[in-house]
Design an enzyme around this catalytic site. Structure first.
Site, mmCIF file in Angstrom:
data_model
loop_
_atom_site.group_PDB
_atom_site.id
_atom_site.type_symbol
_atom_site.label_atom_id
_atom_site.label_comp_id
_atom_site.label_asym_id
_atom_site.label_seq_id
_atom_site.Cartn_x
_atom_site.Cartn_y
_atom_site.Cartn_z
ATOM 1 N N HIS A 315 0.825 -1.214 0.000
ATOM 2 C CA HIS A 315 0.000 0.000 0.000
ATOM 3 C C HIS A 315 0.866 1.274 0.000
ATOM 4 O O HIS A 315 0.362 2.357 -0.306
ATOM 5 C CB HIS A 315 -0.908 0.038 1.233
ATOM 6 C CG HIS A 315 -2.229 -0.659 1.066
ATOM 7 N ND1 HIS A 315 -3.111 -0.359 0.045
ATOM 8 C CD2 HIS A 315 -2.840 -1.619 1.808
ATOM 9 C CE1 HIS A 315 -4.207 -1.108 0.179
ATOM 10 N NE2 HIS A 315 -4.061 -1.889 1.238
ATOM 11 N N ASP A 389 -18.163 0.465 4.134
ATOM 12 C CA ASP A 389 -17.680 -0.854 4.562
ATOM 13 C C ASP A 389 -18.446 -1.991 3.874
ATOM 14 O O ASP A 389 -17.970 -3.124 3.836
ATOM 15 C CB ASP A 389 -17.773 -1.001 6.084
ATOM 16 C CG ASP A 389 -16.828 -0.035 6.795
ATOM 17 O OD1 ASP A 389 -16.021 0.624 6.097
ATOM 18 O OD2 ASP A 389 -16.895 0.074 8.028
ATOM 19 N N TYR A 397 -10.611 -6.671 -3.949
ATOM 20 C CA TYR A 397 -9.314 -7.300 -3.693
ATOM 21 C C TYR A 397 -8.932 -8.294 -4.801
ATOM 22 O O TYR A 397 -7.973 -8.099 -5.540
ATOM 23 C CB TYR A 397 -9.338 -8.059 -2.363
ATOM 24 C CG TYR A 397 -9.325 -7.168 -1.136
ATOM 25 C CD1 TYR A 397 -8.143 -6.918 -0.456
ATOM 26 C CD2 TYR A 397 -10.494 -6.580 -0.665
ATOM 27 C CE1 TYR A 397 -8.117 -6.113 0.678
ATOM 28 C CE2 TYR A 397 -10.481 -5.762 0.465
ATOM 29 C CZ TYR A 397 -9.292 -5.534 1.128
ATOM 30 O OH TYR A 397 -9.269 -4.723 2.246
HETATM 31 N N1 BES Z 1 -6.887 -1.056 4.167
HETATM 32 C C1 BES Z 1 -7.259 -2.400 4.440
HETATM 33 C C2 BES Z 1 -8.132 -2.561 5.653
HETATM 34 C C3 BES Z 1 -9.436 -1.786 5.594
HETATM 35 C C4 BES Z 1 -10.151 -1.664 4.429
HETATM 36 C C5 BES Z 1 -9.936 -1.233 6.743
HETATM 37 C C6 BES Z 1 -11.344 -0.944 4.409
HETATM 38 C C7 BES Z 1 -11.123 -0.525 6.730
HETATM 39 C C8 BES Z 1 -11.834 -0.381 5.560
HETATM 40 C C9 BES Z 1 -6.025 -3.284 4.602
HETATM 41 O O1 BES Z 1 -4.972 -2.944 3.765
HETATM 42 C C10 BES Z 1 -6.419 -4.678 4.230
HETATM 43 O O2 BES Z 1 -6.776 -4.887 3.107
HETATM 44 N N2 BES Z 1 -6.342 -5.617 5.173
HETATM 45 C C11 BES Z 1 -6.674 -6.995 4.949
HETATM 46 C C12 BES Z 1 -5.468 -7.835 4.852
HETATM 47 C C13 BES Z 1 -5.029 -8.152 3.491
HETATM 48 C C14 BES Z 1 -3.898 -9.161 3.504
HETATM 49 C C15 BES Z 1 -6.104 -8.599 2.537
HETATM 50 C C16 BES Z 1 -7.424 -7.504 6.160
HETATM 51 O O3 BES Z 1 -7.518 -6.774 7.148
HETATM 52 O O4 BES Z 1 -7.910 -8.610 6.113
HETATM 53 ZN ZN ZN Z 2 -5.378 -3.462 1.749
#
Ligand code: BES
Ligand code: ZN
Length: 617
Positions: A315, A389, A397
């Site tokens: 990121h 959200d 993703y």
């Molecule tokens: N930025 C995200 C987490 C997020 C997204 C928080 C939207 C609140 C709202 C973070 O980079 C993320 O994608 N985390 C993933 C892990 C990743 C390996 C897919 C998670 O928390 O599962």
């Molecule tokens: Zn992310």
């Protein structure tokens, strides 16, 4: 005063889609950056653990003070108490301002409208947060690893910065910030910024973020934290007892940084540190600049879950350097990041590891797509009147990452790598929309080669539900051996003990378990558990998968562990599927309610909101 609706209305009329410096319509902010833009904030905050309140002031600097803009500045707030607002012109005195809070919107919070004068350069807002602020989790000492001192941390993404700072809470608005944070003695405060706090923990800390970032990347944590260096510009913070395992787990960070820099250009944020949060942290990781927040559940002891760290590091290019301008464009953050994450994993751990992760990712995408409304299968997702959200599915993703993989396959790696690197440079420190990405793609690739656009099927990828027929598939074969073993066992041709799992890592185990039929039956569950002690697995991903199977198969020997697991961990990626599986039956729902009653007070407000919804529905 103007109400939020008026504000939104005038925003809508002003919608523009042009270069990155123009404003775009953001359905999730009341603010009016098209008229008045804040470009720096100064925070002066006190962290009050007893009251569960952050209190203090923010000074917002107006980037474009101008007589003709002598009108209202609209800020986003959520459950804030506003005590006083003052205005300052260049070199002038503070003057009390006329301000008012609008009506509270159930998703967006409450607009704060402040009347400016033509020459207003600085706006100072004195305020305090609510004990229930959506971004903040306040932990009692007993909820920490050390059991001695309290802990508090923020989670601003997507629209919760406004619950601890009144500001223009739209990712299209980029600001620099500085902060002074006061805490009780004996605690360490950290922010997503440079710090200069080598001094003892005497309760006052200062920070500076000199690169313009969107508000969702402003972050604060306060606790009993210690530090271990990982490389010359990287390190890890954790509670003291967690520090050695954390340093061991993340030992490849510097390698990952080097790889990412070779591919996508210099790391532009100075330091890269990780902060290991308490287990209630609602996400796997959060890419707060210079200070990734990460769940302790990735400390598996064998680096098998470090893809989360690779993801958050990625990121630093995709998301933090080039950010989504609105939450509809979230795939620009996450799809690019999953793609980059896997390129990093491939370089550091080899193609086989990256392929396994991509395969598991694709399977998760397919599984989730089967449960989604069509509108949520669209990458450029419609979020009007919805909480952003709700866009947090595998689609931005994994479909996003597959799209980039697809373009890579058509162009060839070298050419695509060059394109991506230029893209990050071109839009560095800007926030862009999907259509700006599309325009850039056309200008720099598609328009140069007839036929390319139709081969890629861009529109279908971005604006249509389902998976395009030309979607790439991760190289097959990665799990052939696992597949064979699963079949042999299911056909009773080998005993569970004879499953050839000697060389299996977490990924093979996950594939194996996910590949088994949903109704496996108590007998087979028992056999597996006896041979491999899955109920007691300390690997969060394997345990979560196993517990899902335990619910589906009413496998009682795992119920105790299920409750312990769901009480100890607040990570939504783990909790949501378990609660969703439980509520499918009457007995399961009762179990879910029982667990939730004990666990709820230990979850972050964002997790509480999410699980409330599952249990309500
Ligand atoms: N930025 C995200 C987490 C997020 C997204 C928080 C939207 C609140 C709202 C973070 O980079 C993320 O994608 N985390 C993933 C892990 C990743 C390996 C897919 C998670 O928390 O599962
Ligand atoms: Zn992310």
């Amino acid at each position: 005063m103007r109400t939020g609706d008026d504000a939104k209305h005038s925003l809508r009329k002003r919608q523009t889609i042009g270069d990155a410096s123009e404003s775009v319509l953001d359905a999730h902010s009341f603010s009016n950056p098209d008229q008045i833009r804040v470009d720096h904030i100064s925070l002066d905050l006190e962290v009050l653990f007893e009251q569960r309140v952050i209190r203090g002031a923010v000074v917002l600097r107006i980037a474009n003070p101008c007589a003709k803009y002598g009108n209202s500045l609209i800020l986003d707030t959520m459950d804030l108490t506003i005590d006083r607002v003052t205005l300052k012109a260049d070199g002038g005195q503070d003057q009390p301002a006329v301000f008012g809070l609008g009506e509270r919107d159930r998703i967006l919070g409450t607009p704060l409208s402040i009347d400016l004068r033509g020459d207003t350069k600085l706006v100072r807002v004195e305020y305090s947060t609510s004990p229930n602020a959506a971004a903040l989790q306040w932990l009692e000492p007993r909820q920490t690893a050390g059991k001695n001192l309290p802990f508090v941390y923020t989670q601003s993404q997507s629209i919760y910065a406004r619950s601890w700072i009144p500001l223009q809470d739209s990712p299209q608005v980029r600001i620099t910030y500085d902060a002074r944070i006061r805490t009780p003695d004996g605690l360490l405060a950290l922010m997503s910024a440079d710090d200069n706090n080598d001094a003892p923990r005497c309760g006052s800390f200062s920070f500076k973020m000199m690169k313009p970032i969107p508000s969702y990347l402003i972050a604060l944590a306060v606790g009993d934290l210690a530090f271990a260096p990982l490389g010359r510009r990287s390190g890890v913070y954790a509670e003291p007892t967690l520090l050695p395992p954390a340093a061991a787990e993340f030992d490849d960070i510097e390698k990952m940084m080097t790889v990412a820099e070779r591919l996508y250009g210099p790391y532009r944020w100075g330091r890269y540190d990780l902060l290991v949060l308490p287990p209630s942290f609602p996400f796997g990781g959060m890419e707060n600049p210079e200070l990734t927040f990460i769940t302790p559940t990735v400390l598996a002891g064998d680096k098998s879950l470090v893809s989360v760290a690779a993801h958050e590091l990625a990121h630093s290019w995709s998301g933090n350097l080039v950010s989504n301008a609105t939450w509809r464009d979230f795939w620009l953050n996450e799809g690019f990041t999953v793609y980059v994450e896997r390129r990093i994993l491939e370089e550091v751990y080899g193609a086989h590891r990256a392929t396994m992760e991509a395969t598991l990712g694709m399977l998760e995408l397919q599984r989730e797509m089967a449960t989604l409304d069509e509108r949520d299968e669209i990458m450029h997702v419609e979020l009007q009147d919805r909480n952003p959200d709700e866009g947090l599915t595998e689609v931005p993703y994994e479909k996003g990452a597959l799209f980039l993989r697809h373009v890579e396959e058509i162009l060839g790696r070298r050419r695509f790598d060059r394109f991506l690197r230029r893209y990050f440079d071109h839009f560095a420190f800007q926030s862009i929309t999907t259509s700006q990405f599309v325009a850039y793609l056309h200008a720099n690739l598609l328009d140069q080669e007839p036929g390319l656009a139709s081969e890629i099927a861009l529109e279908e990828w971005l604006y249509e539900p389902g998976m395009p027929l030309n979607a790439p598939r991760p190289k097959s074969g990665a799990f052939d051996d696992v597949e064979r073993n699963a079949q042999l066992w299911l056909e009773d041709r080998i005993s569970p003990q004879s499953i050839d799992e000697g060389s299996w890592t977490t990924h093979e185990w996950l594939y194996f378990l996910r590949r088994l039929p949903e109704s496996l039956g108590g007998q087979r569950m028992q056999e597996l558990d006896q041979a491999y002690h899955l109920t007691n697995s300390t690997n969060v991903e394997i345990a979560c998968q196993w517990l899902l199977m335990a619910i589906r198969n009413s496998f009682e020997p795992a119920y105790h562990r299920l409750e312990e697991f769901m009480t100890a961990i607040g990570r939504l990626k783990v909790l949501n599927p378990l609660y969703r599986e439980l509520v499918k039956t009457t007995a399961g729902r009762a179990r879910a309610l029982g667990i939730y009653e004990k666990a709820r007070s230990g979850y972050h407000p964002i997790a509480v909101a999410s699980i409330d919804q599952i249990l309500r529905g």
